[in-house]
Scaffold this motif. Structure first.
Motif, PDB file in Angstrom:
ATOM      1  N   PHE A 203      34.063  34.056  34.682  1.00 39.71           N
ATOM      2  CA  PHE A 203      33.449  34.318  33.374  1.00 39.71           C
ATOM      3  C   PHE A 203      32.430  35.459  33.469  1.00 39.71           C
ATOM      4  O   PHE A 203      31.681  35.554  34.429  1.00 39.71           O
ATOM      5  N   LYS A 204      32.461  36.306  32.456  1.00 37.72           N
ATOM      6  CA  LYS A 204      31.498  37.423  32.372  1.00 37.72           C
ATOM      7  C   LYS A 204      30.345  37.002  31.461  1.00 37.72           C
ATOM      8  O   LYS A 204      30.409  35.966  30.790  1.00 37.72           O
ATOM      9  N   GLU A 205      29.333  37.878  31.375  1.00 35.97           N
ATOM     10  CA  GLU A 205      28.158  37.565  30.552  1.00 35.97           C
ATOM     11  C   GLU A 205      28.489  37.306  29.099  1.00 35.97           C
ATOM     12  O   GLU A 205      27.834  36.520  28.429  1.00 35.97           O
ATOM     13  N   ASN A 206      29.528  37.989  28.589  1.00 35.33           N
ATOM     14  CA  ASN A 206      29.884  37.841  27.168  1.00 35.33           C
ATOM     15  C   ASN A 206      30.713  36.583  26.893  1.00 35.33           C
ATOM     16  O   ASN A 206      31.156  36.369  25.772  1.00 35.33           O
ATOM     17  N   GLY A 207      30.947  35.777  27.934  1.00 34.70           N
ATOM     18  CA  GLY A 207      31.688  34.532  27.729  1.00 34.70           C
ATOM     19  C   GLY A 207      33.189  34.672  27.910  1.00 34.70           C
ATOM     20  O   GLY A 207      33.911  33.672  27.946  1.00 34.70           O
ATOM     21  N   TYR A 208      33.666  35.912  28.015  1.00 31.57           N
ATOM     22  CA  TYR A 208      35.093  36.133  28.273  1.00 31.57           C
ATOM     23  C   TYR A 208      35.333  36.132  29.781  1.00 31.57           C
ATOM     24  O   TYR A 208      34.421  36.374  30.573  1.00 31.57           O
ATOM     25  N   THR A 209      36.594  35.901  30.164  1.00 28.07           N
ATOM     26  CA  THR A 209      36.926  35.972  31.593  1.00 28.07           C
ATOM     27  C   THR A 209      37.335  37.400  31.963  1.00 28.07           C
ATOM     28  O   THR A 209      37.636  38.225  31.091  1.00 28.07           O
ATOM     29  N   GLY A 210      37.402  37.626  33.262  1.00 29.56           N
ATOM     30  CA  GLY A 210      37.855  38.917  33.778  1.00 29.56           C
ATOM     31  C   GLY A 210      39.232  39.277  33.245  1.00 29.56           C
ATOM     32  O   GLY A 210      39.489  40.415  32.847  1.00 29.56           O
ATOM     33  N   GLU A 211      40.131  38.301  33.238  1.00 32.14           N
ATOM     34  CA  GLU A 211      41.497  38.549  32.773  1.00 32.14           C
ATOM     35  C   GLU A 211      41.490  38.964  31.294  1.00 32.14           C
ATOM     36  O   GLU A 211      42.233  39.859  30.878  1.00 32.14           O
ATOM     37  N   GLU A 212      40.653  38.315  30.501  1.00 27.62           N
ATOM     38  CA  GLU A 212      40.574  38.649  29.071  1.00 27.62           C
ATOM     39  C   GLU A 212      40.067  40.073  28.873  1.00 27.62           C
ATOM     40  O   GLU A 212      40.610  40.840  28.061  1.00 27.62           O
ATOM     41  N   MET A 213      39.061  40.453  29.647  1.00 20.90           N
ATOM     42  CA  MET A 213      38.513  41.806  29.502  1.00 20.90           C
ATOM     43  C   MET A 213      39.478  42.862  30.038  1.00 20.90           C
ATOM     44  O   MET A 213      39.511  43.983  29.543  1.00 20.90           O
TER      45      MET A 213
END
Ligand code: A2P
Ligand code: 11C
Length: 337
Positions: A203-213
């Motif tokens: 999970f990244k700071e924005n709440g999305y995962t690496g795969e999503e980004m």
């Protein structure tokens, strides 16, 4: 002319498929070199029926190599791609480390093959993330026709995307559970057998995962357009083949018939859209194939210009190995001497 090829990560899920793709597609291979960790050094694999000994990856592994296909994890790519380039090879790298580098082309041959020309700057060509590749293959013809403004995607991703150990983990958990034994989790944070995990990567700071980004950023780079993209990526207990529910909003209307017509003649796409007869893409049909399958095409009745699609492809083949070998084919055809 024959080309000397190194496969870095030859013992892995994608590496093994890269070898198969080179064989199947009759890539003009001169010498082939298989590289992996010290753990696998000495193991014997094959190329076209002839034995090839796996060697440990080192900075000296690339002498005489023209093309290095990397799929041994990001750290290896970061450390060893520069050595391969130094030795005169062009790297086609399946990891995420170079993808967003403005000096490195991020290539899907059906979508942006012209960007391969930029390989000369760093000597590296990045192979996109599997879930991005299949989505852009299917969306490019629709974008060319009607300009996609926004994409909302949810994925259903196979465990093979994580690698060999995850394939074993799903097998082992299913077997254990059917025998009434506890399922052991080592690769994933929770049980994957008979479950869905709404987390791929961290999970990244924005709440999305690496795969999503990756889906957000890579799609925009490959499509060369400021498309709004939002993604939810989910791991499902499937071995091979990623599926995606994709909603697009376009600048002008595309009817279902027009979308089917565009996709029927699109490179790398197979239309599987005959719901009345139960025909739609499924991972069990896409596994082992190089095409991206598209079906369940419907107008989004909640907006003026929108479509829903269901997109499925083999994540190890088109999502990784095949795409990399296709890039290598264009490279030798148009760029390398
Ligand atoms: P090995 O089999 O020797 O560990 P997968 O994605 O299926 O897990 O495969 C990962 C690939 O990356 C394998 O070929 C693996 O080799 C290779 N690899 C992992 N760590 C290293 C390393 N430190 N040096 C070289 N290759 C590595
Ligand atoms: C998965 N998409 O299915 C990932 C694997 O950036 O190439 C590939 C990760 C990447 O888990």
């Amino acid at each position: 002319k024959l080309w000397n090829v190194a496969v870095v990560g030859a013992t892995g899920a994608v590496g093994a498929q890269m070898i198969e793709c080179l064989e199947e597609r009759n890539f003009p291979v001169g010498k082939v070199r298989y590289l992996a960790s010290a753990r696998s050094a000495g193991e014997i694999l094959e190329f076209k029926g002839k034995p090839v000994v796996v060697e440990e990856l080192t900075h000296d592994s690339f002498e005489g190599i023209d093309i290095a296909l990397f799929s041994a994890g990001g750290e290896r790519s970061r450390e060893f791609c520069p050595s391969a380039v130094q030795a005169g090879a062009v790297c086609i790298d399946n990891s995420s480390v170079w993808r967003m580098d403005p000096e490195v082309p991020l290539v899907v041959p059906e979508v942006n093959p012209h960007t391969i020309a930029q390989y000369t700057t760093k000597g590296i060509i990045a192979n996109p993330n599997c879930s991005t590749i299949q989505m852009v293959v299917a969306l490019k013809p629709l974008h060319d026709y009607a300009t996609i403004k926004r994409i909302v995607v949810s994925t259903y991703q196979a465990v093979s995307g994580t690698g060999k150990k995850a394939i074993e983990e799903l097998h082992d958990q299913i077997r254990a559970m059917l025998q009434g034994k506890p399922a052991e989790c080592t690769v994933y944070p929770h049980r994957i057998a008979f479950n869905c995990l709404p987390q791929i990567d961290s999970f990244k700071e924005n709440g999305y995962t690496g795969e999503e980004m990756k889906m957000v950023n890579e799609t925009r780079k490959i499509m060369e357009a400021e498309i709004g993209v939002t993604a939810t990526t989910v791991r499902v207990p499937v071995f091979y083949g990623h599926s995606e529910s994709v909603n697009i909003e376009t600048g002008r209307k595309i009817t279902v018939d027009r979308a089917r017509e565009l996709l029927k003649s699109a490179p790398g796409v197979e239309l599987a859209d005959d719901p009345a007869n139960g025909v739609y893409p499924m991972p069990i049909d896409a596994a082992g194939q190089d095409l991206t399958f598209v079906g369940r095409i419907r107008e989004d009745e909640s907006i003026e210009n929108g479509l829903n699609l269901w997109i499925v492809a083999d994540n190890i083949r088109k999502g990784a190995a095949t795409n990399a070998v296709q890039i290598a084919e264009i490279l030798i055809e148009n760029y390398l001497k």
